[in-house]
Design a protein around this motif. Structure first.
Motif, PDB file in Angstrom:
ATOM      1  N   UNK A 157       0.859  -1.186   0.000  1.00 48.90           N
ATOM      2  CA  UNK A 157       0.000   0.000   0.000  1.00 48.90           C
ATOM      3  C   UNK A 157       0.893   1.232   0.000  1.00 48.90           C
ATOM      4  N   UNK A 158       0.621   2.148  -0.946  1.00 50.16           N
ATOM      5  CA  UNK A 158       1.390   3.383  -1.020  1.00 50.16           C
ATOM      6  C   UNK A 158       0.433   4.574  -0.975  1.00 50.16           C
ATOM      7  N   UNK A 159       0.802   5.565  -0.157  1.00 49.76           N
ATOM      8  CA  UNK A 159      -0.023   6.757   0.013  1.00 49.76           C
ATOM      9  C   UNK A 159       0.607   7.884  -0.804  1.00 49.76           C
ATOM     10  N   UNK A 160       0.157   8.035  -2.047  1.00 53.63           N
ATOM     11  CA  UNK A 160       0.741   8.986  -2.979  1.00 53.63           C
ATOM     12  C   UNK A 160      -0.186  10.183  -3.183  1.00 53.63           C
ATOM     13  N   UNK A 161       0.362  11.231  -3.763  1.00 51.30           N
ATOM     14  CA  UNK A 161      -0.442  12.410  -4.078  1.00 51.30           C
ATOM     15  C   UNK A 161      -1.501  12.083  -5.115  1.00 51.30           C
ATOM     16  N   UNK A 162      -1.180  11.130  -6.010  1.00 49.35           N
ATOM     17  CA  UNK A 162      -2.123  10.762  -7.064  1.00 49.35           C
ATOM     18  C   UNK A 162      -3.244   9.868  -6.557  1.00 49.35           C
ATOM     19  N   UNK A 163      -3.121   9.358  -5.327  1.00 47.15           N
ATOM     20  CA  UNK A 163      -4.158   8.504  -4.766  1.00 47.15           C
ATOM     21  C   UNK A 163      -3.587   7.413  -3.888  1.00 47.15           C
ATOM     22  N   UNK A 164      -4.487   6.645  -3.322  1.00 49.76           N
ATOM     23  CA  UNK A 164      -4.119   5.526  -2.461  1.00 49.76           C
ATOM     24  C   UNK A 164      -3.953   4.295  -3.355  1.00 49.76           C
ATOM     25  N   UNK A 165      -2.701   3.850  -3.521  1.00 47.85           N
ATOM     26  CA  UNK A 165      -2.369   2.782  -4.461  1.00 47.85           C
ATOM     27  C   UNK A 165      -2.137   1.484  -3.691  1.00 47.85           C
ATOM     28  N   UNK A 166      -2.817   0.433  -4.126  1.00 47.00           N
ATOM     29  CA  UNK A 166      -2.634  -0.891  -3.535  1.00 47.00           C
ATOM     30  C   UNK A 166      -2.251  -1.868  -4.646  1.00 47.00           C
ATOM     31  N   UNK A 167      -1.227  -2.664  -4.370  1.00 50.64           N
ATOM     32  CA  UNK A 167      -0.748  -3.624  -5.365  1.00 50.64           C
ATOM     33  C   UNK A 167      -0.554  -4.976  -4.700  1.00 50.64           C
ATOM     34  N   UNK A 202      10.850  11.886  -8.542  1.00 48.21           N
ATOM     35  CA  UNK A 202      10.820  13.284  -8.996  1.00 48.21           C
ATOM     36  C   UNK A 202      10.203  13.412 -10.388  1.00 48.21           C
ATOM     37  N   UNK A 203       9.157  14.236 -10.474  1.00 44.93           N
ATOM     38  CA  UNK A 203       8.531  14.495 -11.761  1.00 44.93           C
ATOM     39  C   UNK A 203       7.369  13.601 -12.110  1.00 44.93           C
ATOM     40  N   UNK A 204       7.073  12.568 -11.286  1.00 42.40           N
ATOM     41  CA  UNK A 204       5.953  11.673 -11.600  1.00 42.40           C
ATOM     42  C   UNK A 204       5.359  11.153 -10.298  1.00 42.40           C
ATOM     43  N   UNK A 205       4.121  11.578  -9.980  1.00 39.85           N
ATOM     44  CA  UNK A 205       3.483  11.194  -8.724  1.00 39.85           C
ATOM     45  C   UNK A 205       3.030   9.743  -8.703  1.00 39.85           C
ATOM     46  N   UNK A 206       3.028   9.072  -9.847  1.00 41.12           N
ATOM     47  CA  UNK A 206       2.571   7.679  -9.896  1.00 41.12           C
ATOM     48  C   UNK A 206       3.697   6.674  -9.677  1.00 41.12           C
ATOM     49  N   UNK A 222       5.636   6.517   3.407  1.00 43.36           N
ATOM     50  CA  UNK A 222       4.461   6.546   2.530  1.00 43.36           C
ATOM     51  C   UNK A 222       4.050   5.155   2.046  1.00 43.36           C
ATOM     52  N   UNK A 223       4.535   4.089   2.677  1.00 44.15           N
ATOM     53  CA  UNK A 223       4.149   2.760   2.196  1.00 44.15           C
ATOM     54  C   UNK A 223       4.105   1.749   3.330  1.00 44.15           C
ATOM     55  N   UNK A 224       3.360   0.670   3.078  1.00 41.65           N
ATOM     56  CA  UNK A 224       3.269  -0.479   3.979  1.00 41.65           C
ATOM     57  C   UNK A 224       3.325  -1.726   3.101  1.00 41.65           C
ATOM     58  N   UNK A 225       4.273  -2.613   3.376  1.00 43.20           N
ATOM     59  CA  UNK A 225       4.494  -3.772   2.522  1.00 43.20           C
ATOM     60  C   UNK A 225       4.427  -5.051   3.349  1.00 43.20           C
ATOM     61  N   UNK A 226       3.405  -5.871   3.111  1.00 38.08           N
ATOM     62  CA  UNK A 226       3.278  -7.173   3.767  1.00 38.08           C
ATOM     63  C   UNK A 226       3.877  -8.235   2.853  1.00 38.08           C
ATOM     64  N   UNK A 227       4.943  -8.882   3.330  1.00 42.23           N
ATOM     65  CA  UNK A 227       5.697  -9.832   2.512  1.00 42.23           C
ATOM     66  C   UNK A 227       5.655 -11.213   3.131  1.00 42.23           C
ATOM     67  N   UNK A 228       5.357 -12.210   2.312  1.00 44.54           N
ATOM     68  CA  UNK A 228       5.442 -13.609   2.711  1.00 44.54           C
ATOM     69  C   UNK A 228       6.442 -14.294   1.788  1.00 44.54           C
ATOM     70  N   UNK A 229       7.539 -14.762   2.369  1.00 46.85           N
ATOM     71  CA  UNK A 229       8.561 -15.462   1.590  1.00 46.85           C
ATOM     72  C   UNK A 229       8.377 -16.966   1.766  1.00 46.85           C
ATOM     73  N   UNK A 230       8.327 -17.663   0.665  1.00 50.17           N
ATOM     74  CA  UNK A 230       8.041 -19.094   0.671  1.00 50.17           C
ATOM     75  C   UNK A 230       9.263 -19.845   0.162  1.00 50.17           C
ATOM     76  N   UNK A 231       9.819 -20.689   1.013  1.00 46.00           N
ATOM     77  CA  UNK A 231      10.984 -21.480   0.648  1.00 46.00           C
ATOM     78  C   UNK A 231      10.680 -22.964   0.873  1.00 46.00           C
ATOM     79  N   UNK A 232      11.447 -23.811   0.187  1.00 43.86           N
ATOM     80  CA  UNK A 232      11.378 -25.248   0.456  1.00 43.86           C
ATOM     81  C   UNK A 232      12.256 -25.536   1.667  1.00 43.86           C
ATOM     82  N   UNK A 233      11.714 -25.325   2.853  1.00 46.47           N
ATOM     83  CA  UNK A 233      12.518 -25.447   4.065  1.00 46.47           C
ATOM     84  C   UNK A 233      12.606 -26.881   4.576  1.00 46.47           C
ATOM     85  N   UNK A 234      11.685 -27.741   4.144  1.00 48.30           N
ATOM     86  CA  UNK A 234      11.800 -29.147   4.533  1.00 48.30           C
ATOM     87  C   UNK A 234      12.906 -29.770   3.691  1.00 48.30           C
TER      88      UNK A 234
END
Length: 765
Positions: A267-277, A586-590, A723-735
């Motif tokens: 989630x990013x809080x930008x001038x152009x809007x609230x962007x979620x990816x 710089x130069x692009x709010x997106x 200006x951002x919040x990043x929820x990350x899940x890393x998946x490995x073959x740990x067995x």
């Protein structure tokens, strides 16, 4: 008059504290520990003073001015009598005993760890830990140390420098190549003194069992395993020894593949809007390793010198796909699909030489290193969008590092201890070229020349059972930064740094205690100083920051050991911490730019305890628990976010001695949820099983290992910045299931005793 009185007082004190000292070694030049040294009266053989040698073979006994002689005894060696000894006996060589005793089995118990010097010392030889398997697995069982895969961390201090017999480990695979049965002791240094670089927060020193025998020897290690893909590790060590001459070599091959996956909610809080990816992806990577080493070593009584050359070639390939859905103000915007492929070739040449010896009362050591490293990466990326045209690009990143380093250290006895002082010089050249074939990719050509000069002094004194250490290190760094062939005055830096350290050890009854302080510095890695803006995707770029300032940390810690319990408390104040932050491009709010900046000062707190009882017979449990807390605050979406939730660590190791001399290891580890830096970490746990058996007096050994039995190891992290919040899940073959077979023929190890030079700067590459 005052100076005369001071001299008279000093002379009187010196006369009343006359001492005899020396260093005891075997006929191979190896220092002997726990040798009994007694000072006897010459007229009636009454005892005047007695002691045992330390880990360096050194002893000191106090005299009363009467004529005396020294009596030296050690199991397996001939007794020695020295009549009319000099105050400094220099190096004393003991000869092996001419008789052999029948086999004797002695059973007993001793504490697993004890507070000693600048950290904790754990005896491995003769304990159940000698049957663990590899040095890497042994380190994962040390007090206040955690292991995640091949990564080692000292609680509260981060990744340590690791040494084997004084030589720095530069490739973690070396720890897999060393058998646990070859280890004598492990020192976990939580208060590294002035002789270590100011960037070193923790050190682990591994000392191996003294080699015996001459002639040709070799050992072979083969590991086959399955971790979604089958893999193979193969290593051969060769050694030839005659008298004091030692010639050694090593060949290592690894073939390893993995398929890490990830899912992100950003989630990013930008001038152009609230962007979620929302994105997810899968990678496939292959990491073969080709490595060789050859060297020689020569031991002559009190002098040791050696040289080795190490070469490694690590070609790797990586390919992956990722899909992301993008929303602006909760309204679907587009879907992004990315395909990437890269080829990377890493070559490294390292030549290292050393000298160590003793001249009278002086102990001298010198190390010289020359390192050349080349890393070439070619990447191809294709990006599809449901709302924009297809983007295709290729990038080339060529990095070359060259390092020349040397250090010299001298030590000599002063009063009731010794004084160490020395210097270290490091010269680094680095070039980093980055280019692409698309107009949205910025080319860069960066060169960095850096020289560092360091001086240090460290004094150690013992007053009965009380010991104290005081050290000071001064470092001067001159760093010049070139961008596209032009010297950048603003980005070129000069650093003057003082790093003091102090500790005092005091026994309180049966409790050994230590209080210590140290000031440490962390300079940015060279990649973090780059000004090149690198393309991630059409909405994200990444850049280094040439204006990063060094991080400064002040540590205060207190340690105590009593019987089988070891405790450590720690406080750290951190200034200028490095942290990734997102800002609008710089130069692009997106579009956003990810770069690293310095953070305001904050404090961290830690409390750790380790309990390893030794009275359960065939069962050897070890329990470690700890807690980390911080008072870290960050600005997030226009508000102040407190990240001060404590993070708990727990480990429960079990070693069981089974019939037929087999060893079963059942290890549990867990971490609670909590905050670390600008992260919130979710809880996770895992269980590992191991079965170890050696044959024919350790000529053969077999180890079966099953890691993450229940497939519960998951890394889930939430990162916060302005200006951002990043929820990350890393998946490995740990067995992971593996079988390791070792074979030793006339087992002997190189006596190489070099420590290396420029060690902390090598890690910055």
């Amino acid at each position: 008059m005052a100076g005369l009185l001071l001299c008279l007082c000093f002379n009187t004190l010196f006369a009343s504290n006359q001492a005899y000292e020396g260093v005891i070694k075997d006929d191979f030049g190896n220092p002997l520990e726990f040798v009994n040294v007694t000072l006897m009266a010459l007229n009636d053989s009454t005892l005047i003073d007695g002691t045992v040698t330390d880990t360096t073979g050194k002893f000191t006994v106090r005299a009363n001015g009467a004529p005396a002689y020294l009596r030296i005894t050690a199991m397996g060696f001939e007794d020695m009598i020295i009549s009319n000894p000099a105050p400094d006996s220099g190096v004393i060589i003991l000869s092996p005993a001419s008789y052999m005793l029948g086999e004797v089995v002695v059973k007993g118990s001793r504490p697993m760890a004890k507070v000693k010097g600048d950290g904790l010392q754990v005896s491995i030889a003769g304990s159940y830990l000698a049957n663990t398997g590899t040095a890497l697995e042994v380190l994962g069982k040390m007090p206040f140390v955690t292991k995640s895969g091949a990564e080692i961390e000292v609680l509260g201090k981060g990744s340590p420098l690791i040494y084997i017999n004084g030589r720095q480990v530069r490739d973690m695979s070396e720890l897999d190549q060393l058998s646990s049965s070859q280890i004598k002791t492990v020192d976990v240094v939580t208060n590294p003194g002035a002789r270590y670089a100011s960037t070193v927060n923790a050190v682990i020193r591994i000392t191996t069992v003294a080699p015996v025998g001459e002639g040709f020897s070799f050992n072979d290690r083969t590991t086959v395993g399955y971790k979604h893909y089958a893999y193979l590790f193969e290593q051969v060590n060769l050694n030839w020894r005659k008298n004091g001459f030692d010639f050694f070599g090593m060949l290592n091959y690894e073939n390893y593949r993995e398929r890490p996956g990830f899912s992100n909610n950003t989630t990013r809080y930008l001038k152009s809007g609230w962007v979620q990816q929302n994105s997810s992806g899968q990678d496939f990577a292959k990491y073969p390793v080709y490595q060789g080493k050859v060297g020689l070593n020569y031991n002559l009584s009190a002098h040791n010198l050696g040289f080795y050359y190490d070469f490694s070639y690590k070609p790797s390939t990586n390919s992956g796909t990722a899909t992301a859905d993008r929303f602006i103000d909760n309204i679907f915007s587009e879907t992004l699909e990315a395909c990437s492929a890269s080829i990377q070739r890493n070559r490294q040449h390292l030549a290292s030489a050393y000298y160590s010896g003793q001249l009278g009362k002086w102990t001298l050591s010198a190390n010289f290193d020359a390192l050349w490293q080349s890393n070439d990466k070619n990447s191809m990326d294709t990006e599809f969008s449901t709302a924009n045209p297809v983007r295709q690009s290729t990038t080339v990143n060529n990095v070359v590092n060259r390092l020349l380093a040397g250090n010299v250290t001298a030590a000599f006895p002063v009063w009731k201890g010794n004084l160490k002082f020395g210097t270290e010089l490091t010269d680094i050249h680095r070039s980093d070229k980055y280019s692409g074939n698309a107009d949205y990719i910025n080319d860069s050509d960066i060169k960095i020349n850096e020289t560092t000069t360091a001086l240090f002094a460290e004094a150690e004194q013992s007053f009965g059972a009380i010991s104290a250490t005081l050290g000071l290190r001064w470092e001067y760094t001159d760093s010049k930064y070139w961008q596209s062939g032009q010297l950048s005055v603003d980005q070129s830096r000069k650093y003057h740094n003082l790093a003091p350290s102090a500790s005092i050890s005091v026994p309180i009854g049966r409790v050994n205690t230590r209080l210590s302080y140290m000031k440490k510095t962390s300079r940015p890695a060279f990649g973090q100083l780059g000004s090149a803006i690198k393309y991630i995707d059409r909405y994200s770029y990444e850049s280094g920051n040439p204006n990063l300032k060094p991080v400064y940390r002040d540590y205060i810690s207190a340690s105590a050991s009593w019987k089988d319990i070891v405790v450590e408390l720690e406080f750290c104040s951190t200034k200028n911490y490095f942290m990734w932050q997102t800002s609008e491009y710089p130069g692009d709010d997106n579009i956003t730019l990810l770069t690293m900046i310095n953070m305001p000062r904050f404090n961290t707190y830690g409390a750790y305890i380790n309990y390893s009882p030794a009275f359960f017979g065939c069962w050897h449990p070890s329990i470690m628990a700890g807690i980390n807390a911080q008072d870290f605050k960050i600005s997030h979406n226009g508000k102040v976010l407190n990240l001060n939730r404590p993070l708990g660590i727990f480990r429960f190791d079990n070693a069981v001695h089974l019939p037929w001399d087999m060893w079963l290891n059942v290890d549990l580890s867990a971490r609670t949820s909590g905050n670390g830096d600008n992260c919130y970490v979710k809880p996770y746990w895992q269980c590992n099983l191991g079965l170890y058996k050696s044959f024919a007096n350790d000529t053969w050994s077999v180890k079966l290992q099953l890691n993450d039995v229940f497939d519960t190891w998951r890394q889930s992290i939430t990162l916060y910045d302005a200006i951002s919040c990043n929820e990350t899940n890393k998946l490995y073959d740990t067995r992971d299931f593996s079988l390791t077979i070792r074979y030793n023929f006339n087992s002997a190890r190189s006596r190489y005793k070099g420590r290396g030079a420029g060690n902390s700067d090598k890690n910055r590459f």
